[in-house]
Design a protein around this motif. Structure first.
Motif, PDB file in Angstrom:
ATOM      1  N   UNK A  66       0.822  -1.217   0.000  1.00  0.00           N
ATOM      2  CA  UNK A  66       0.000   0.000   0.000  1.00  0.00           C
ATOM      3  C   UNK A  66       0.842   1.247   0.000  1.00  0.00           C
ATOM      4  N   UNK A  67       1.860   1.274   0.858  1.00  0.00           N
ATOM      5  CA  UNK A  67       2.681   2.488   0.938  1.00  0.00           C
ATOM      6  C   UNK A  67       3.320   2.795  -0.420  1.00  0.00           C
ATOM      7  N   UNK A  68       3.932   1.777  -0.999  1.00  0.00           N
ATOM      8  CA  UNK A  68       4.620   2.032  -2.275  1.00  0.00           C
ATOM      9  C   UNK A  68       3.619   2.332  -3.394  1.00  0.00           C
ATOM     10  N   UNK A  69       2.457   1.697  -3.334  1.00  0.00           N
ATOM     11  CA  UNK A  69       1.427   1.996  -4.347  1.00  0.00           C
ATOM     12  C   UNK A  69       1.021   3.464  -4.267  1.00  0.00           C
ATOM     13  N   UNK A  70       0.698   3.912  -3.058  1.00  0.00           N
ATOM     14  CA  UNK A  70       0.229   5.289  -2.880  1.00  0.00           C
ATOM     15  C   UNK A  70       1.308   6.300  -3.215  1.00  0.00           C
ATOM     16  N   UNK A  71       2.486   6.067  -2.669  1.00  0.00           N
ATOM     17  CA  UNK A  71       3.566   7.045  -2.851  1.00  0.00           C
ATOM     18  C   UNK A  71       3.977   7.116  -4.320  1.00  0.00           C
ATOM     19  N   UNK A  72       4.134   5.943  -4.915  1.00  0.00           N
ATOM     20  CA  UNK A  72       4.596   5.927  -6.313  1.00  0.00           C
ATOM     21  C   UNK A  72       3.500   6.411  -7.267  1.00  0.00           C
ATOM     22  N   UNK A  73       2.244   6.185  -6.904  1.00  0.00           N
ATOM     23  CA  UNK A  73       1.143   6.716  -7.722  1.00  0.00           C
ATOM     24  C   UNK A  73       1.226   8.245  -7.760  1.00  0.00           C
ATOM     25  N   UNK A  74       1.448   8.829  -6.581  1.00  0.00           N
ATOM     26  CA  UNK A  74       1.552  10.294  -6.507  1.00  0.00           C
ATOM     27  C   UNK A  74       2.763  10.789  -7.306  1.00  0.00           C
ATOM     28  N   UNK A  75       3.892  10.108  -7.178  1.00  0.00           N
ATOM     29  CA  UNK A  75       5.103  10.498  -7.909  1.00  0.00           C
ATOM     30  C   UNK A  75       4.866  10.353  -9.414  1.00  0.00           C
ATOM     31  N   UNK A  76       4.316   9.223  -9.796  1.00  0.00           N
ATOM     32  CA  UNK A  76       4.097   8.947 -11.228  1.00  0.00           C
ATOM     33  C   UNK A  76       3.164   9.980 -11.859  1.00  0.00           C
ATOM     34  N   UNK A  77       2.049  10.250 -11.181  1.00  0.00           N
ATOM     35  CA  UNK A  77       1.066  11.172 -11.775  1.00  0.00           C
ATOM     36  C   UNK A  77       1.627  12.586 -11.876  1.00  0.00           C
ATOM     37  N   UNK A  99      -0.426  10.638   0.999  1.00  0.00           N
ATOM     38  CA  UNK A  99      -1.076   9.668   0.103  1.00  0.00           C
ATOM     39  C   UNK A  99      -0.547   8.268   0.423  1.00  0.00           C
ATOM     40  N   UNK A 100       0.777   8.188   0.615  1.00  0.00           N
ATOM     41  CA  UNK A 100       1.382   6.896   0.955  1.00  0.00           C
ATOM     42  C   UNK A 100       0.818   6.338   2.246  1.00  0.00           C
ATOM     43  N   UNK A 101       0.615   7.201   3.229  1.00  0.00           N
ATOM     44  CA  UNK A 101       0.081   6.763   4.526  1.00  0.00           C
ATOM     45  C   UNK A 101      -1.336   6.199   4.378  1.00  0.00           C
ATOM     46  N   UNK A 102      -2.185   6.951   3.663  1.00  0.00           N
ATOM     47  CA  UNK A 102      -3.584   6.501   3.519  1.00  0.00           C
ATOM     48  C   UNK A 102      -3.639   5.159   2.783  1.00  0.00           C
ATOM     49  N   UNK A 103      -2.819   5.018   1.768  1.00  0.00           N
ATOM     50  CA  UNK A 103      -2.787   3.745   1.035  1.00  0.00           C
ATOM     51  C   UNK A 103      -2.222   2.626   1.918  1.00  0.00           C
ATOM     52  N   UNK A 104      -1.286   2.985   2.788  1.00  0.00           N
ATOM     53  CA  UNK A 104      -0.736   1.970   3.708  1.00  0.00           C
ATOM     54  C   UNK A 104      -1.854   1.393   4.565  1.00  0.00           C
TER      55      UNK A 104
END
Lengths: 175, 437
Positions: A66-77, A99-104
């Motif tokens: 979750x953390x990497x999904x959220x954080x990397x989603x924000x970075x990617x977008x 964003x990373x925290x919420x996805x975590x």
């Protein structure tokens, strides 16, 4: 020809009685098939000597993903539209932690649920066959597996431990 | 409470699910009427345009955002009670945990409607989703509004899963007492739960982790909601106190709503033996604590505005207290930070009438708090030529009525169809108490 097996359930009014019965049955040749109860019981877990649940590993895996999904989603977008606004960097590394925290949390909880479903083997509608319904209300039920010819002996043994023994209807839970 | 047996707990809670009378269905019908009226107002707004509401320059966020923040706030005490108080092993939470969790789920659902309503062109909602548009432009993850979307979606998902997981053993109890179609429905819903030690082994671990994860989540969600305001450069909003202030306010309002719902509920269903005066008193004591935080926050905000000697900040806070919305400001101060102090006195927190009346006043005060925050700052911002007034329109009032009706409609349906008191947690409480005797 395989031996006919059956399950005998003894109902106990409190967890300590049930835990004692579990210990007693474990000292015999009859295996315990299941123990049911209306509440989680530390005493019964100790008597059964069960290990700690592994649900936490699913939760941990979910959290990391979750953390990497959220954080990397924000970075990617952000990187997809590399327009500098107000002289600020395109990649806002600190706010992206939110964003990373919420996805975590989200993925941890999803992992937790997946772990619970897989490890507790839910849904388990087949388990309802032969299950003593009193156990969702007030009683702790110890289910003992035995041969059909041992039924009387098990009955006497469990009654001697203070249990109210329920005899399965023919064909109900025998195998 | 220790005198209750497991069977008595089951009988009392199962009794709340007996077929309802005419009065119940009349109330449900009235609430449904309120929901339909709110929906009609929304449909009207969709056809006419967002101008049907009173939001306009400079006050672009009106009752839609007020109600959004209000309902998110109401949602918070459910998680406080079910997660945080679970972690600290506060036994008094057990009788009210289920109802509070349910309140959370319905309040988040109600809150979640307002961003849609406020969109105006509601069909453009997919812009909020993390998918690129035709120009490969994604949602801006630097924006607190997108933080909010992520946080609220996470909160809704977590609340629903937490609630349903907690329900499983109780659904099995109802299944085992039911017959016919009802049995089939509860059989499906309970996922074949049999209370096997394997079920409990993983359930207790999973539930503990749920609580451990929900605790930081609940704090983060209302912090993120506060950043919708605090990250904007607007006098009265741009302040670091907003996150803790919003979290405390959310718990304050949520606890008040718990009292508002629990007091009639225990009377109607005769659950006084389970939801005892001790439980209500404990909620009241917690309200004193959150009320003190609220009072401290209001004081700090005003003090910092003065201490900064920033003329704009001082002007906004003077305007709040003595300007067009002064009445709202003083309602907020009195209801949220002064009235709860009555709970310091035992006679106020042990009498049902007072508990109920004060809980209503706090609900009103907390709604006005959001009104004061959201309206007064933009209506009295940096530039005097940009100052303006705000009045909700009939459509906004209609939608607000619809939101309150929706919340109570869902809650009324819930209490008659699903166990509104956690039988399992009550049994655990009774069991623990009897073990300590």
């Amino acid at each position: 020809m395989s031996e006919m097996r059956t399950n005998i359930t003894a109902l106990f009014e409190n967890e300590n009685q049930a835990a004692e019965a579990v210990r007693a049955v474990r000292g015999t040749q009859w295996p315990i098939k299941d123990v049911h109860g209306p509440i989680p019981s530390e005493a019964i877990s100790e008597a059964l000597e069960v290990k700690k649940s592994g649900v936490g590993w699913f939760t941990l895996a979910g959290g990391i993903i979750g953390f990497f999904t959220g954080y990397l989603l924000a970075v990617f977008t952000a990187a997809r539209w590399g327009l500098i606004v107000g002289g600020k960097p395109v990649l806002a590394y600190i706010p992206f932690f939110i964003v990373g925290f919420e996805f975590t949390i989200l993925f941890s909880v999803l992992g937790n649920v997946v772990g619970l479903i897989l490890l507790a083997r839910l849904p388990a509608y087949r388990d309802l066959q032969g299950y003593p319904p009193e156990c969702s209300g007030s009683y702790f039920g110890v289910v003992v597996d035995c041969g059909a010819d041992e039924q009387d002996a098990v009955h006497r043994f469990l009654t001697g431990l203070g249990g109210r023994v329920t005899v399965p209807a023919p064909g109900e839970n025998g195998s | 409470m220790s005198r209750l047996s497991f069977a008595e707990i089951d009988n009392t809670v199962a009794g709340t699910l007996e077929p309802a009378g005419r009065l119940y269905w009349t109330v449900v019908a009235l609430l449904f009427g309120g929901v339909a009226f709110g929906a009609a107002c929304w449909v009207y707004q969709i056809f006419v345009g967002i101008g049907a509401g009173g939001q306009n320059n400079p006050v672009n966020w009106g009752t839609y955002l007020i109600n959004f923040v209000f309902w998110v706030g109401i949602a918070h005490s459910g998680t406080l009670i079910s997660a945080i108080l679970h972690l600290v092993r506060a036994g008094w939470r057990n009788p009210i945990a289920r109802a509070a969790e349910t309140m959370t789920v319905f309040a988040v659902c109600t809150a979640g409607l307002f961003p849609f309503i406020h969109l105006g062109r509601v069909w453009m909602v997919y812009y909020m989703l993390p998918v690129p548009n035709q120009r490969t432009l994604w949602p801006n993850f630097q924006s607190p509004l997108i933080f909010d979307l992520v946080a609220i979606s996470t909160y809704l998902t977590v609340s629903v899963l937490f609630w349903y997981t907690g329900l499983l053993p109780d659904l099995a109890v109802i299944r085992d007492r039911a017959s016919g179609v009802r049995k089939k429905v509860f059989r499906a819903l309970s996922l074949g739960w049999t209370g096997r030690y394997e079920h409990w082994r993983h359930y207790t671990r999973g539930y503990l982790l749920f609580a451990a994860l929900a605790t930081p989540l609940v704090i983060s969600v209302h912090s993120v909601v506060s950043w919708d305001f605090a990250l904007g450069i607007m006098p009265g909003w741009h302040t670091t106190i907003f996150a803790p202030y919003f979290v405390a306010g959310a718990i304050h309002s949520g606890l008040a709503m718990v009292l508002t719902l629990m007091i009639p509920l225990r009377k109607i269903f005769g659950t006084e033996k389970i939801i005892t005066m001790h439980v209500l008193e404990s909620v009241a004591k917690t309200i004193v604590f959150t009320g003190l935080i609220m009072g401290f926050s209001y004081g700090t905000e005003a003090f910092i505005a003065w201490y900064s000697q920033n003329s704009v900040e001082m002007a906004v806070f003077t305007y709040r207290a003595f300007g067009d919305f002064a009445l709202s400001y003083w309602v907020m101060i009195v209801c949220n930070s002064l009235v709860p102090l009555l709970f310091f006195l035992k006679r106020f927190r042990t009498r049902i009438g007072w508990l109920f009346a004060i809980s209503i006043l706090i609900n009103i005060g907390m709604w006005y708090e959001r009104f004061v925050i959201i309206i007064s700052s933009p209506s009295h911002g940096f530039l005097p030529h940009n100052w303006g007034h705000y009045m909700p329109t009939f459509i906004e009032y209609g939608i607000m009525l619809g939101s309150f009706s929706l919340f109570f409609f869902l809650f009324f349906l819930f209490v008659k169809h699903l166990p509104s008191i956690s039988m399992t947690e009550m049994k655990e409480l009774v069991h623990q108490e009897s073990a300590h005797e």
